[in-house]
Design a protein around this motif. Structure first.
Motif, short mmCIF file in Angstrom:
data_model
loop_
_atom_site.label_atom_id
_atom_site.label_comp_id
_atom_site.label_asym_id
_atom_site.label_seq_id
_atom_site.Cartn_x
_atom_site.Cartn_y
_atom_site.Cartn_z
N PRO A 115 -89.32 -49.42 -11.23
CA PRO A 115 -90.29 -50.38 -10.65
C PRO A 115 -89.68 -51.55 -9.89
N PRO A 116 -89.90 -52.02 -8.62
CA PRO A 116 -89.29 -52.99 -7.99
C PRO A 116 -89.28 -54.30 -8.84
N ARG A 117 -88.12 -55.18 -8.50
CA ARG A 117 -87.73 -56.30 -9.19
C ARG A 117 -88.23 -57.48 -8.54
N GLU A 118 -88.51 -57.23 -7.24
CA GLU A 118 -88.73 -58.47 -6.37
C GLU A 118 -90.04 -58.05 -5.40
N LEU A 119 -90.51 -59.04 -5.14
CA LEU A 119 -91.78 -59.09 -3.75
C LEU A 119 -91.18 -58.96 -2.37
N THR A 120 -89.98 -59.54 -2.41
CA THR A 120 -89.63 -59.67 -0.96
C THR A 120 -88.37 -58.54 -0.71
N PHE A 121 -88.69 -58.07 0.64
CA PHE A 121 -87.74 -57.12 1.23
C PHE A 121 -87.15 -57.64 2.47
N THR A 122 -85.86 -57.37 2.68
CA THR A 122 -85.29 -57.95 3.94
C THR A 122 -84.43 -57.08 4.70
N SER A 123 -84.65 -56.98 5.99
CA SER A 123 -83.90 -56.52 7.06
C SER A 123 -82.92 -56.95 7.96
N LYS A 124 -81.91 -57.14 8.00
CA LYS A 124 -80.89 -57.59 9.01
C LYS A 124 -80.20 -56.93 10.17
N SER A 125 -79.90 -57.43 11.15
CA SER A 125 -79.19 -56.90 12.28
C SER A 125 -78.42 -57.92 13.11
N SER A 126 -77.31 -57.43 13.84
CA SER A 126 -76.95 -58.29 14.85
C SER A 126 -76.26 -57.46 15.87
N SER A 127 -76.00 -58.22 16.87
CA SER A 127 -75.22 -57.25 18.06
C SER A 127 -74.85 -58.21 19.19
N GLU A 128 -73.97 -57.58 19.71
CA GLU A 128 -73.39 -58.40 20.85
C GLU A 128 -73.75 -57.38 22.29
N GLY A 129 -74.03 -58.17 23.37
CA GLY A 129 -74.27 -57.43 24.73
C GLY A 129 -75.53 -56.52 24.69
N GLY A 130 -76.47 -56.92 23.82
CA GLY A 130 -77.84 -56.29 23.51
C GLY A 130 -78.61 -56.84 24.41
N ALA A 131 -79.98 -56.44 24.38
CA ALA A 131 -81.13 -57.09 24.98
C ALA A 131 -81.62 -58.32 24.08
N LYS A 132 -82.23 -59.13 24.65
CA LYS A 132 -82.65 -60.43 23.87
C LYS A 132 -84.15 -60.24 23.68
N VAL A 133 -84.44 -60.91 22.55
CA VAL A 133 -85.95 -61.10 22.31
C VAL A 133 -86.51 -62.35 22.89
N ASN A 134 -87.75 -62.15 23.58
CA ASN A 134 -88.15 -63.44 24.35
C ASN A 134 -88.95 -64.10 23.29
N GLU A 135 -89.22 -65.53 23.82
CA GLU A 135 -90.02 -66.45 22.97
C GLU A 135 -91.33 -66.20 22.90
N ASP A 136 -91.92 -65.57 23.83
CA ASP A 136 -93.52 -65.23 23.72
C ASP A 136 -93.73 -63.71 23.35
N GLU A 137 -92.93 -63.04 22.77
CA GLU A 137 -93.13 -61.66 22.30
C GLU A 137 -94.30 -61.51 21.30
N VAL A 138 -94.71 -60.55 20.99
CA VAL A 138 -95.68 -60.20 20.20
C VAL A 138 -94.88 -58.96 19.40
N ILE A 139 -94.48 -59.04 17.98
CA ILE A 139 -93.82 -58.04 17.30
C ILE A 139 -94.66 -57.24 16.49
N GLN A 140 -94.55 -56.21 16.56
CA GLN A 140 -95.37 -55.24 15.78
C GLN A 140 -94.66 -54.65 14.34
N VAL A 141 -95.45 -54.76 13.51
CA VAL A 141 -94.71 -54.35 12.02
C VAL A 141 -95.45 -53.41 11.39
N HIS A 142 -94.90 -52.42 10.90
CA HIS A 142 -95.84 -51.30 10.15
C HIS A 142 -95.20 -50.99 8.67
N VAL A 143 -96.00 -51.05 7.83
CA VAL A 143 -95.52 -51.11 6.27
C VAL A 143 -96.39 -50.08 5.85
#
Length: 159
Positions: A115-143
Motif C-alpha cells: 500500500p502507498p505510504r503517502e497521499l502526495t505524488f510528484t513529477s518534475k522536469s527541466s529543460s533548456e531551449g524548450g517551449a515555455k508555458v504561458n501565464e494564461d494556459e489551462v493545463i489538462q490533468v488525467h489521473v
C-alpha cells in the motif's frame, strides 16, 4: 550679429561633443541583455484529487554587436494529492497520471506491491531551449488509479 555667431558656435561645439561621446563607445562594450523570469502556479481539483503545477522559466535576450540571441531554461513540477485517506488507497496497485500544456506534457506511472505510504505524488522536469508555458494556459490533468479515472483542469492561481 555677434550673439548669433556665438549661438551657432555653441550649437556646433555641443553637436561635436555629442558625436565624440558616441564614437568613444566601442561595439564590444555595448552588450544589452534583458532577462525575464516567469513563475506561475496553476491549481485545480477533481472529486478525489488536488493538483498544483509550478512553472519557473528564465528567458534571456541579448544584443551583441547587432547579433540578437534568445535562450531559455525552465523547470516544472506537478504535485498531485489524494483527498481521501491512506486507508482508501491501501488496495491501489497502479497509479497513472499525466498533464498536458500547450507546449509539453509529462506524468508518471507508479506500481505498488505494498500500500502507498503517502497521499502526495510528484513529477518534475527541466529543460533548456524548450517551449515555455504561458501565464494564461489551462493545463489538462488525467489521473487513473486501478479502475477509477478522473480528468480536470488547472488554472493560473493569480487569475
Amino acid at each position: 550679429m555677434k550673439k548669433i555667431l556665438t549661438l551657432l558656435f555653441t550649437i556646433l561645439v555641443l553637436t561635436a561633443c555629442t558625436e565624440v561621446t558616441k564614437n568613444e563607445v566601442t561595439k564590444d562594450e555595448v552588450t544589452k541583455k534583458e532577462v525575464t523570469n516567469n513563475n506561475y502556479k496553476f491549481i485545480g481539483e477533481s472529486e478525489h484529487w488536488d493538483a498544483e503545477y509550478s512553472y519557473k522559466g528564465t528567458e534571456t535576450w541579448e544584443d551583441n554587436d547587432g547579433t540578437k540571441t534568445y535562450s531559455n531554461e525552465d523547470s516544472d513540477e506537478l504535485v498531485l494529492k489524494y483527498k481521501g485517506s491512506l486507508e482508501e488507497l491501501s488496495s491501489m496497485r497502479k497509479l497513472e497520471y499525466s498533464y498536458t500544456t500547450s507546449s509539453s506534457s509529462g506524468g508518471s506511472t507508479n506500481e505498488f506491491t505494498e500500500p502507498p505510504r503517502e497521499l502526495t505524488f510528484t513529477s518534475k522536469s527541466s529543460s533548456e531551449g524548450g517551449a515555455k508555458v504561458n501565464e494564461d494556459e489551462v493545463i489538462q490533468v488525467h489521473v487513473k488509479w486501478d479502475e477509477f479515472e478522473e480528468s480536470f483542469e488547472l488554472h493560473n492561481k493569480k487569475k
